[in-house]
Scaffold this motif. Structure first.
Motif, PDB file in Angstrom:
ATOM      1  N   ASP A   1      32.304 -16.937  37.900  1.00  0.00           N
ATOM      2  CA  ASP A   1      32.410 -17.425  36.535  1.00  0.00           C
ATOM      3  C   ASP A   1      31.043 -17.913  36.047  1.00  0.00           C
ATOM      4  O   ASP A   1      30.026 -17.732  36.720  1.00  0.00           O
ATOM      5  CB  ASP A   1      33.487 -18.518  36.420  1.00  0.00           C
ATOM      6  N   ASP A   2      31.023 -18.547  34.894  1.00  0.00           N
ATOM      7  CA  ASP A   2      29.749 -18.989  34.317  1.00  0.00           C
ATOM      8  C   ASP A   2      29.043 -20.045  35.152  1.00  0.00           C
ATOM      9  O   ASP A   2      27.846 -20.294  34.972  1.00  0.00           O
ATOM     10  CB  ASP A   2      29.974 -19.532  32.901  1.00  0.00           C
ATOM     11  N   HIS A   3      29.785 -20.683  36.067  1.00  0.00           N
ATOM     12  CA  HIS A   3      29.203 -21.716  36.923  1.00  0.00           C
ATOM     13  C   HIS A   3      28.904 -21.182  38.321  1.00  0.00           C
ATOM     14  O   HIS A   3      28.533 -21.948  39.208  1.00  0.00           O
ATOM     15  CB  HIS A   3      30.137 -22.918  37.015  1.00  0.00           C
TER      16      HIS A   3
ATOM     17  N   ASP B   1      25.348 -12.900  27.051  1.00  0.00           N
ATOM     18  CA  ASP B   1      26.666 -12.724  26.438  1.00  0.00           C
ATOM     19  C   ASP B   1      26.843 -11.347  25.796  1.00  0.00           C
ATOM     20  O   ASP B   1      27.741 -11.143  24.985  1.00  0.00           O
ATOM     21  CB  ASP B   1      26.900 -13.819  25.385  1.00  0.00           C
TER      22      ASP B   1
ATOM     23  N   HIS C   1      24.221  -8.021  33.518  1.00  0.00           N
ATOM     24  CA  HIS C   1      24.511  -8.777  34.734  1.00  0.00           C
ATOM     25  C   HIS C   1      23.270  -8.871  35.613  1.00  0.00           C
ATOM     26  O   HIS C   1      22.372  -8.034  35.535  1.00  0.00           O
ATOM     27  CB  HIS C   1      25.661  -8.121  35.515  1.00  0.00           C
TER      28      HIS C   1
ATOM     29  N   ILE D   1      25.957 -24.047  32.886  1.00  0.00           N
ATOM     30  CA  ILE D   1      26.244 -22.619  32.727  1.00  0.00           C
ATOM     31  C   ILE D   1      25.010 -21.807  33.108  1.00  0.00           C
ATOM     32  O   ILE D   1      23.893 -22.104  32.668  1.00  0.00           O
ATOM     33  CB  ILE D   1      26.663 -22.305  31.282  1.00  0.00           C
ATOM     34  N   TYR D   2      25.220 -20.796  33.928  1.00  0.00           N
ATOM     35  CA  TYR D   2      24.120 -19.907  34.290  1.00  0.00           C
ATOM     36  C   TYR D   2      23.958 -18.831  33.229  1.00  0.00           C
ATOM     37  O   TYR D   2      24.876 -18.064  32.954  1.00  0.00           O
ATOM     38  CB  TYR D   2      24.377 -19.239  35.642  1.00  0.00           C
ATOM     39  N   ARG D   3      22.785 -18.765  32.644  1.00  0.00           N
ATOM     40  CA  ARG D   3      22.390 -17.685  31.751  1.00  0.00           C
ATOM     41  C   ARG D   3      20.892 -17.424  31.968  1.00  0.00           C
ATOM     42  O   ARG D   3      20.116 -18.357  32.157  1.00  0.00           O
ATOM     43  CB  ARG D   3      22.653 -18.017  30.278  1.00  0.00           C
TER      44      ARG D   3
END
Length: 403
Positions: A274-276, A298, A302, A332-334
């Motif tokens: 997930d985002d974490h 977003d 990936h 949040i990982y981005r």
């Protein structure tokens, strides 16, 4: 007994997960939690450099760094994960089977070169995937000087025209000359892509072509190796190429340990997170680096299986696993910025930005940047507690990402 975060793997993602978890624990001023790293050796092996010569020195010791930040190192090879029982089985340094419990697990076990069922691949090819295999190749290259001159001795076939294949191939003429002197050498890249550098896009293809022309590296595009034997390779068109040195660089797969964790996977075997960076469907397991199928933005991109993504992912993953235990909010990982810096031997290097790989630097300007990346930026911080913990902040912006 202290509540424990266990990290499997001491690669880029594992090291930075440990440092980031230690950073958050330091801020919390708690002494009831611990961080452990399980890996075969207390060193970060600089895998992106294994196509170079003198590979035995491409590592950074971790013992003093981990001691400085309060991370325990456990020497061993992980064998299995019991997600229900929250434990990991491993073979210890003494060769005996052991087990360790965890409260949160970070799977940072990396990846390995993919080995499809090509006849002779296992027995007759080399690779630059791990330090041991890269050293084996180096020893083999040195041994060529003792053989009588022949086309097979003087020919290297690199299977695969992706990043690793290109960097290996363009470095190889100089490595061969160092061993064979003035002998006429031949380096070929066999790749299924329709043209030179097809896997890397149009932006940097001219740089690849120029570098290969200068080095004398040949491309056999639109073809593949269907068999390997002690004397060379057979191509899918029936052609046979005599070679004593066949190097396999075609694709990677996530660590087999991912199979011990229930979850959705991508074609590389990476676990969906997930985002974490928590494995989807798991309450106590995180994945990072090459074991994680993680969104970087977003719009559908990936993370790739490179240290460019592994280092920031580690900073986020360790932070979030510790936040989970501390009852704090995760981050949040981005990582929307994507760049490449492709080494191209004596010609230089090509630096590009964006997923379309728009060329920004090439030749010796690109090479100077690549030397900084390979020789400085991807190494861990010094064994100073304040410096190391500050470097592990997940909020750090990556000005120039790394491949």
């Amino acid at each position: 007994m202290k509540t424990n975060i266990l990290i499997i793997g001491a690669g880029f993602a594992g090291v930075w997960s440990a440092l980031s978890a230690a950073r958050l624990l330091d801020r919390a001023k708690r002494d009831d939690l611990s961080i452990s790293v399980l890996a075969p050796q207390p060193e970060l092996r600089i895998r992106p450099r294994f196509y170079e010569a003198d590979v035995h020195g491409m590592k950074a010791p971790l013992g003093e760094l981990f001691d400085a930040v309060g991370v325990q190192f456990i020497e061993g090879h992980a064998q299995g994960i019991d997600a229900q029982g929250r434990s990991v089985s491993f073979t210890g340094a003494n060769g005996q089977p052991q087990q360790i419990a965890y409260d949160r697990l970070i799977l940072a076990a990396g990846s390995q070169v993919a080995r499809p069922a090509v006849p002779g691949l296992g027995e007759h090819t080399f690779d630059v995937d791990q330090m041991e295999s890269a050293m084996h190749l180096e020893q083999h290259l040195a041994s060529l000087a003792a053989l009588p001159a022949s086309p097979a001795r003087n020919t290297v076939v690199v299977c695969g025209g992706g990043f690793t294949g290109i960097e290996t191939a363009t470095e190889m003429p100089a490595r061969l000359r160092a061993v064979l002197g003035d002998a006429t050498v031949r380096v070929l890249v066999v790749d299924r892509g329709a043209k030179v550098g097809a896997a890397l896009g149009a932006g940097i293809t001219p740089s690849i072509v120029a570098a290969c022309e200068q080095a004398g590296v040949e491309w056999l595009a639109g073809t593949s190796v269907v068999a390997v034997d002690a004397g060379g390779v057979t191509l899918d068109n029936g052609e046979y190429i005599a070679s004593k040195t066949v190097i396999w660089t075609v694709g990677v797969q996530a660590s087999p340990l991912t199979a011990h964790v229930a979850g959705e996977r991508d074609p590389f075997g990476r676990l969906k997170v997930d985002d974490h960076l928590k494995v989807v469907g798991q309450a106590h397991i995180y994945a990072t680096g090459d074991t994680a199928w993680a969104a970087v933005d977003d719009v559908g991109n990936h993370a790739l299986m490179t240290c460019q993504h592994a280092i920031p992912m580690g900073r986020h993953c360790g932070n979030n696993a510790m936040a989970d235990l501390l009852g704090e909010q995760p981050v949040i990982y981005r990582q929307p910025k994507y760049v490449t810096c492709l080494d191209l031997g004596d010609w230089g290097a090509a630096f590009s930005e964006g997923w379309e790989r728009e060329l920004k630097l090439q030749g010796q300007e690109g090479k100077a940047l690549k030397r900084n990346i390979n020789g400085v930026w991807i190494y861990p911080p010094v064994a100073d507690r304040a410096v190391a913990l500050a470097a592990a902040d997940p909020a750090i912006a990556i000005a120039i990402a790394i491949v």
